[in-house]
Design a protein around this motif. Sequence first.
Motif, PDB file in Angstrom:
ATOM      1  N   GLN A   7       2.099  -1.557  17.898  1.00 18.16           N
ATOM      2  CA  GLN A   7       1.536  -1.422  16.542  1.00 18.16           C
ATOM      3  C   GLN A   7       1.129   0.090  16.286  1.00 18.16           C
ATOM      4  OE1 GLN A   7      -1.849  -4.296  16.164  1.00 18.16           O
ATOM      5  NE2 GLN A   7      -0.434  -5.887  15.429  1.00 18.16           N
ATOM      6  N   PHE A   8       1.768   0.437  15.071  1.00 14.05           N
ATOM      7  CA  PHE A   8       1.209   1.710  14.777  1.00 14.05           C
ATOM      8  C   PHE A   8       1.187   1.796  13.188  1.00 14.05           C
ATOM      9  CE2 PHE A   8       5.539   1.746  13.860  1.00 14.05           C
ATOM     10  CZ  PHE A   8       6.103   3.050  13.047  1.00 14.05           C
ATOM     11  N   PHE A   9       0.547   2.741  12.666  1.00 16.50           N
ATOM     12  CA  PHE A   9       0.679   2.916  11.012  1.00 16.50           C
ATOM     13  C   PHE A   9       1.726   3.520  10.603  1.00 16.50           C
ATOM     14  CE2 PHE A   9      -0.514   5.123   7.099  1.00 16.50           C
ATOM     15  CZ  PHE A   9      -1.103   4.032   6.555  1.00 16.50           C
ATOM     16  N   SER A  10       2.560   3.157   9.867  1.00 20.40           N
ATOM     17  CA  SER A  10       3.611   3.688   9.008  1.00 20.40           C
ATOM     18  C   SER A  10       3.299   4.314   7.912  1.00 20.40           C
ATOM     19  CB  SER A  10       4.613   2.575   8.851  1.00 20.40           C
ATOM     20  OG  SER A  10       5.533   2.962   7.981  1.00 20.40           O
ATOM     21  N   ALA A  11       3.392   5.649   7.445  1.00 20.05           N
ATOM     22  CA  ALA A  11       3.213   6.282   6.297  1.00 20.05           C
ATOM     23  C   ALA A  11       4.276   5.673   5.218  1.00 20.05           C
ATOM     24  CB  ALA A  11       3.460   7.701   6.468  1.00 20.05           C
ATOM     25  N   ALA A  12       5.349   5.430   5.662  1.00 12.73           N
ATOM     26  CA  ALA A  12       6.588   4.941   4.738  1.00 12.73           C
ATOM     27  C   ALA A  12       6.218   3.609   4.134  1.00 12.73           C
ATOM     28  CB  ALA A  12       7.957   4.817   5.415  1.00 12.73           C
ATOM     29  N   LEU A  13       5.499   2.564   5.000  1.00 11.13           N
ATOM     30  CA  LEU A  13       5.215   1.362   4.492  1.00 11.13           C
ATOM     31  C   LEU A  13       3.557   1.201   4.500  1.00 11.13           C
ATOM     32  CD1 LEU A  13       7.099  -0.835   7.280  1.00 11.13           C
ATOM     33  CD2 LEU A  13       7.951   0.233   5.115  1.00 11.13           C
ATOM     34  N   ARG A  89      12.422   1.175  -2.155  1.00 12.44           N
ATOM     35  CA  ARG A  89      11.996   0.456  -3.707  1.00 12.44           C
ATOM     36  C   ARG A  89      10.734   1.450  -4.163  1.00 12.44           C
ATOM     37  NH1 ARG A  89      11.339  -4.088  -1.275  1.00 12.44           N
ATOM     38  NH2 ARG A  89       9.475  -4.521  -2.382  1.00 12.44           N
ATOM     39  N   PRO A  90      10.759   1.494  -5.612  1.00 14.73           N
ATOM     40  CA  PRO A  90       9.658   2.069  -6.117  1.00 14.73           C
ATOM     41  C   PRO A  90       8.274   1.633  -5.782  1.00 14.73           C
ATOM     42  CG  PRO A  90      11.259   1.785  -8.058  1.00 14.73           C
ATOM     43  CD  PRO A  90      11.686   1.039  -6.701  1.00 14.73           C
ATOM     44  N   GLY A  91       7.354   2.396  -5.796  1.00 14.48           N
ATOM     45  CA  GLY A  91       5.971   1.755  -5.272  1.00 14.48           C
ATOM     46  C   GLY A  91       5.686   2.346  -4.041  1.00 14.48           C
ATOM     47  N   ARG A  92       4.311   2.542  -3.648  1.00 16.55           N
ATOM     48  CA  ARG A  92       3.848   2.892  -2.326  1.00 16.55           C
ATOM     49  C   ARG A  92       4.146   1.672  -1.505  1.00 16.55           C
ATOM     50  NH1 ARG A  92      -2.378   4.908  -1.437  1.00 16.55           N
ATOM     51  NH2 ARG A  92      -2.239   5.664   0.695  1.00 16.55           N
ATOM     52  N   GLY A  93       4.436   2.122  -0.211  1.00 14.68           N
ATOM     53  CA  GLY A  93       4.561   1.202   0.858  1.00 14.68           C
ATOM     54  C   GLY A  93       6.075   0.513   0.756  1.00 14.68           C
ATOM     55  N   ASN A  94       6.865   0.911   0.063  1.00 13.42           N
ATOM     56  CA  ASN A  94       8.185   0.185  -0.014  1.00 13.42           C
ATOM     57  C   ASN A  94       9.362   0.975   0.357  1.00 13.42           C
ATOM     58  OD1 ASN A  94       7.505  -2.200  -1.205  1.00 13.42           O
ATOM     59  ND2 ASN A  94       7.058  -1.380  -3.107  1.00 13.42           N
ATOM     60  N   ALA A  95       9.215   2.043   1.231  1.00 12.08           N
ATOM     61  CA  ALA A  95      10.180   2.686   1.879  1.00 12.08           C
ATOM     62  C   ALA A  95      10.620   2.328   3.060  1.00 12.08           C
ATOM     63  CB  ALA A  95       9.620   4.479   1.908  1.00 12.08           C
TER      64      ALA A  95
END
Length: 265
Positions: A7-13, A89-95
């Motif tokens: 597990q790790f923190f994803s900046a994209a998601l 997709r648009p919006g934070r965490g949707n990359a």
Amino acid sequence: MATGRIQFFSAALNQITEFSFVLPNDLNERDREGRPCFDRPAKTLYLLHGLTGIDTDWLWGGGCARELAREYNLNVIMPTCGNNYYIDRPGRGNAYGRFVGREIVDYTRSLFSLSPRREDTLVGGFSMGGYGTLQTAFTYPETFCGAIALSAANPTQSAAPDGRDNPIDRYEADFYRSLFGDPAELGESLKNPEKRAEAAVRAGKDLPKLYLACGTEDTLIWINRRYRDRLRPLAPGLRYDEGPGGHDWTFWNDYVRRGLDCLLG
């Protein structure tokens, strides 16, 4: 072999997420005997799951990730992306596209000291993951030397040449609209891998070497034949295989090996 899940923190998601891995870094001489692939440094394969799947599918859900690592001297990295088709997709965490095409590559290269070279890095997947493989390979062609798309989906194509519906479009139309937008505009959008490939070529980028395959009993066969016909002029080295089989692990486990034989041979 080292096998696990991290597990790790994803900046994209913008969230904690997971990936599974297999690293053939502790095989003994008996394991390596008779396998010329161990005469070279390990390469890395990023494997993408299908719709309703998860990162462990290739490892414990029917897939052959452990065997691929051993047979081909591959570090196998398997991200999880939900039912998001590996697109931004648009919006934070949707990359989700950036997540599989850049972030997890950079993260795992640093974490495991993987080769940073394009010629040592491949991407592959089945169904939704086959679509994601093509999108990722064409969006980040400078990262991947090869791509293996098995039974690849393409929700941007709504009807077969003979008039049959795309079976994917019949699966919760509102869900696909939320991901891809207006169906009338998708054929010409960059969410269509064919258009993404054309854009990469126009920009002077070299596409990864492509391997596509689909079972003759798979309902997505017409989509994959279209990929073959539309992508071959853009990627002259494209290899396309068909064979008896449906939309299942029996086919994918066989043809992912054929893809690796083609790309690594």
